[in-house]
Design a protein around this motif. Structure first.
Motif, PDB file in Angstrom:
ATOM      1  N   ALA A 123     106.743 -12.760  20.162  1.00  0.00           N
ATOM      2  CA  ALA A 123     108.055 -13.361  20.435  1.00  0.00           C
ATOM      3  C   ALA A 123     108.694 -12.723  21.665  1.00  0.00           C
ATOM      4  CB  ALA A 123     108.971 -13.200  19.217  1.00  0.00           C
ATOM      5  N   THR A 124     108.494 -11.428  21.828  1.00  0.00           N
ATOM      6  CA  THR A 124     109.010 -10.723  23.003  1.00  0.00           C
ATOM      7  C   THR A 124     108.407 -11.274  24.283  1.00  0.00           C
ATOM      8  OG1 THR A 124     109.443  -8.666  21.798  1.00  0.00           O
ATOM      9  CG2 THR A 124     109.043  -8.485  24.163  1.00  0.00           C
ATOM     10  N   THR A 125     107.108 -11.542  24.265  1.00  0.00           N
ATOM     11  CA  THR A 125     106.442 -12.094  25.442  1.00  0.00           C
ATOM     12  C   THR A 125     107.060 -13.423  25.847  1.00  0.00           C
ATOM     13  OG1 THR A 125     104.360 -10.984  24.945  1.00  0.00           O
ATOM     14  CG2 THR A 125     104.240 -12.940  26.348  1.00  0.00           C
ATOM     15  N   LEU A 126     107.330 -14.284  24.879  1.00  0.00           N
ATOM     16  CA  LEU A 126     107.948 -15.582  25.184  1.00  0.00           C
ATOM     17  C   LEU A 126     109.330 -15.395  25.790  1.00  0.00           C
ATOM     18  CD1 LEU A 126     106.910 -17.643  22.012  1.00  0.00           C
ATOM     19  CD2 LEU A 126     105.888 -17.685  24.292  1.00  0.00           C
ATOM     20  N   ALA A 127     110.080 -14.408  25.300  1.00  0.00           N
ATOM     21  CA  ALA A 127     111.415 -14.155  25.848  1.00  0.00           C
ATOM     22  C   ALA A 127     111.330 -13.679  27.293  1.00  0.00           C
ATOM     23  CB  ALA A 127     112.147 -13.122  24.985  1.00  0.00           C
TER      24      ALA A 127
ATOM     25  N   TYR B 205     110.374 -16.499  29.645  1.00  0.00           N
ATOM     26  CA  TYR B 205     111.465 -17.449  29.852  1.00  0.00           C
ATOM     27  C   TYR B 205     112.148 -17.167  31.193  1.00  0.00           C
ATOM     28  CZ  TYR B 205     115.915 -19.863  28.934  1.00  0.00           C
ATOM     29  OH  TYR B 205     117.029 -20.666  29.004  1.00  0.00           O
ATOM     30  N   TYR B 206     112.174 -15.893  31.589  1.00  0.00           N
ATOM     31  CA  TYR B 206     112.862 -15.497  32.825  1.00  0.00           C
ATOM     32  C   TYR B 206     111.935 -15.387  34.030  1.00  0.00           C
ATOM     33  CZ  TYR B 206     116.839 -14.384  29.904  1.00  0.00           C
ATOM     34  OH  TYR B 206     117.881 -14.482  29.028  1.00  0.00           O
ATOM     35  N   VAL B 207     110.713 -14.899  33.818  1.00  0.00           N
ATOM     36  CA  VAL B 207     109.876 -14.561  34.973  1.00  0.00           C
ATOM     37  C   VAL B 207     108.616 -15.410  35.069  1.00  0.00           C
ATOM     38  CG1 VAL B 207     110.733 -12.190  34.909  1.00  0.00           C
ATOM     39  CG2 VAL B 207     108.582 -12.756  33.753  1.00  0.00           C
ATOM     40  N   GLY B 208     108.418 -16.366  34.181  1.00  0.00           N
ATOM     41  CA  GLY B 208     107.199 -17.149  34.197  1.00  0.00           C
ATOM     42  C   GLY B 208     106.061 -16.405  33.521  1.00  0.00           C
ATOM     43  N   PRO B 209     104.856 -16.973  33.517  1.00  0.00           N
ATOM     44  CA  PRO B 209     103.728 -16.349  32.828  1.00  0.00           C
ATOM     45  C   PRO B 209     103.475 -14.930  33.317  1.00  0.00           C
ATOM     46  CG  PRO B 209     103.178 -18.588  33.490  1.00  0.00           C
ATOM     47  CD  PRO B 209     104.476 -18.265  34.142  1.00  0.00           C
TER      48      PRO B 209
ATOM     49  N   VAL C 112     102.516 -31.192  45.421  1.00  0.00           N
ATOM     50  CA  VAL C 112     102.797 -31.266  43.991  1.00  0.00           C
ATOM     51  C   VAL C 112     103.250 -29.879  43.562  1.00  0.00           C
ATOM     52  CG1 VAL C 112     101.828 -31.608  41.699  1.00  0.00           C
ATOM     53  CG2 VAL C 112     101.110 -33.079  43.583  1.00  0.00           C
ATOM     54  N   VAL C 113     104.354 -29.796  42.852  1.00  0.00           N
ATOM     55  CA  VAL C 113     104.881 -28.502  42.433  1.00  0.00           C
ATOM     56  C   VAL C 113     104.448 -28.231  40.993  1.00  0.00           C
ATOM     57  CG1 VAL C 113     106.929 -27.083  42.115  1.00  0.00           C
ATOM     58  CG2 VAL C 113     106.846 -28.751  43.985  1.00  0.00           C
ATOM     59  N   LEU C 114     103.603 -27.246  40.821  1.00  0.00           N
ATOM     60  CA  LEU C 114     103.168 -26.848  39.487  1.00  0.00           C
ATOM     61  C   LEU C 114     104.321 -26.171  38.754  1.00  0.00           C
ATOM     62  CD1 LEU C 114      99.636 -25.479  40.459  1.00  0.00           C
ATOM     63  CD2 LEU C 114     100.267 -27.785  39.687  1.00  0.00           C
ATOM     64  N   ARG C 115     104.341 -26.319  37.442  1.00  0.00           N
ATOM     65  CA  ARG C 115     105.525 -25.922  36.679  1.00  0.00           C
ATOM     66  C   ARG C 115     105.581 -24.441  36.356  1.00  0.00           C
ATOM     67  NH1 ARG C 115     103.710 -30.696  33.788  1.00  0.00           N
ATOM     68  NH2 ARG C 115     104.865 -32.511  34.538  1.00  0.00           N
ATOM     69  N   ARG C 116     104.453 -23.743  36.424  1.00  0.00           N
ATOM     70  CA  ARG C 116     104.443 -22.335  36.020  1.00  0.00           C
ATOM     71  C   ARG C 116     103.957 -21.469  37.177  1.00  0.00           C
ATOM     72  NH1 ARG C 116     102.998 -25.483  31.673  1.00  0.00           N
ATOM     73  NH2 ARG C 116     104.098 -25.053  29.719  1.00  0.00           N
TER      74      ARG C 116
ATOM     75  N   ASP D  27     112.319 -10.191  39.313  1.00  0.00           N
ATOM     76  CA  ASP D  27     111.280 -11.203  39.159  1.00  0.00           C
ATOM     77  C   ASP D  27     111.818 -12.493  38.532  1.00  0.00           C
ATOM     78  OD1 ASP D  27     108.549  -9.768  39.759  1.00  0.00           O
ATOM     79  OD2 ASP D  27     109.720  -8.342  38.597  1.00  0.00           O
ATOM     80  N   ARG D  28     113.123 -12.630  38.463  1.00  0.00           N
ATOM     81  CA  ARG D  28     113.704 -13.804  37.826  1.00  0.00           C
ATOM     82  C   ARG D  28     113.310 -15.069  38.570  1.00  0.00           C
ATOM     83  NH1 ARG D  28     118.539 -12.962  34.735  1.00  0.00           N
ATOM     84  NH2 ARG D  28     118.810 -15.220  34.708  1.00  0.00           N
TER      85      ARG D  28
END
Length: 271
Positions: A119-123, A126-130, A148-152, A264-265
């Motif tokens: 869960a921490t990893t997902l949080a 959320y701010y800095v991407g993968p 084309v702009v990739l989403r991640r 890294d936001r």
């Protein structure tokens, strides 16, 4: 807690008569419904305690599973669920690092620690991407677009570009990608068109200390919050305050973690 892919899940159920007494049933069936909708009925045995049944199921698919017990003679039923995590869940911290940071000397709470670590990893992401490198697949519909702009992001490498409209595929050696912005473009300056399925890897090949430090702060915050007042903070009285709710995450991320993630936001959407 989620099971590892390939692990055996011991399913248990109790058959009770209308008065609530454990009772041996005439028949007992358990059905496991997988995330893709297929159903499997493992063999059921009654334990040494009359009315208590069990079945073993070896997991084959990550995702949410439903368990349905049905008995006859007497008629009874029971429904439950369990989750199976991916073969390589994207955790920023190892279990050993997470356990050490939480001052947990025993391994008895490892399942709970792994849950909150994921869960921490997902949080954080959320701010800095993968953060942990892994593959993503996206579909984009473009018409005479320069990119084309990739989403991640950050993007490590594009591994496949497939046309879903019958047009000629774009060769990977004729494409390039901006790692930070996710912009995929043709090296010859031409335009991109069609409905494209793009597979790529995104994440960080090296994770800086501000990200792992923020992960430790968020992990401890979530751990202590859900466990009430049991045990003190790792360093003794640090500031884990959260001054305002965060869209999409509520009060899950302390201010100190946000400050560490700031370099890294991701830019706001639309910027």
């Amino acid at each position: 807690m989620p099971y590892d892919l390939g692990a055996t899940v011991r399913l248990t159920g109790e058959c009770r008569d209308p008065g609530g007494t454990l009772t041996t049933a005439a028949t007992a069936v358990v059905t496991v419904t997988l995330p893709d909708g297929t159903a499997i009925a493992p063999a059921v045995t009654e334990t040494d305690t009359p009315g208590r049944y069990q079945a073993d199921y070896v997991t084959t698919t990550p995702g949410h599973h439903t368990v349905r017990w049905v008995w006859t003679g007497p008629a009874a039923a029971y429904t439950d669920v369990f989750d199976v995590q991916e073969e390589a869940p994207p955790a920023i911290l190892s279990l050993a690092d997470a356990r050490e940071h939480l001052n947990q000397k025993s391994t008895k709470d490892d399942g709970e620690i792994r849950f909150w670590n994921n869960a921490t990893t997902l949080a954080v992401e959320y701010y800095v991407g993968p953060v942990t490198p892994r593959s993503f697949t996206e579909q984009h519909r473009v018409r005479n677009a320069q990119a084309v702009v990739l989403r991640r992001t950050p993007v490590i490498a594009v591994t496949a570009v497939e046309s879903l409209t019958g047009a000629a595929a774009y060769a990977l050696d004729g494409l390039d990608v901006d790692d930070n912005t996710g912009e995929l473009f043709r090296l010859d300056g031409g335009l991109l068109s069609g409905r494209l399925r793009i597979t790529y890897r995104a994440g960080r090949t090296a994770v800086r200390e501000n990200i792992t430090g923020a992960a430790r702060i968020i992990l401890e915050h979530l751990w202590l919050t859900q466990r009430g007042n049991r045990g003190g903070l790792a360093g003794g009285g640090q500031d884990y305050s959260v001054t305002e709710p965060i869209p999409g995450l509520g009060y899950a991320v302390p201010n100190r973690a946000l400050q560490l993630l700031e370099p890294d936001r991701l830019p706001p959407e639309g910027s």
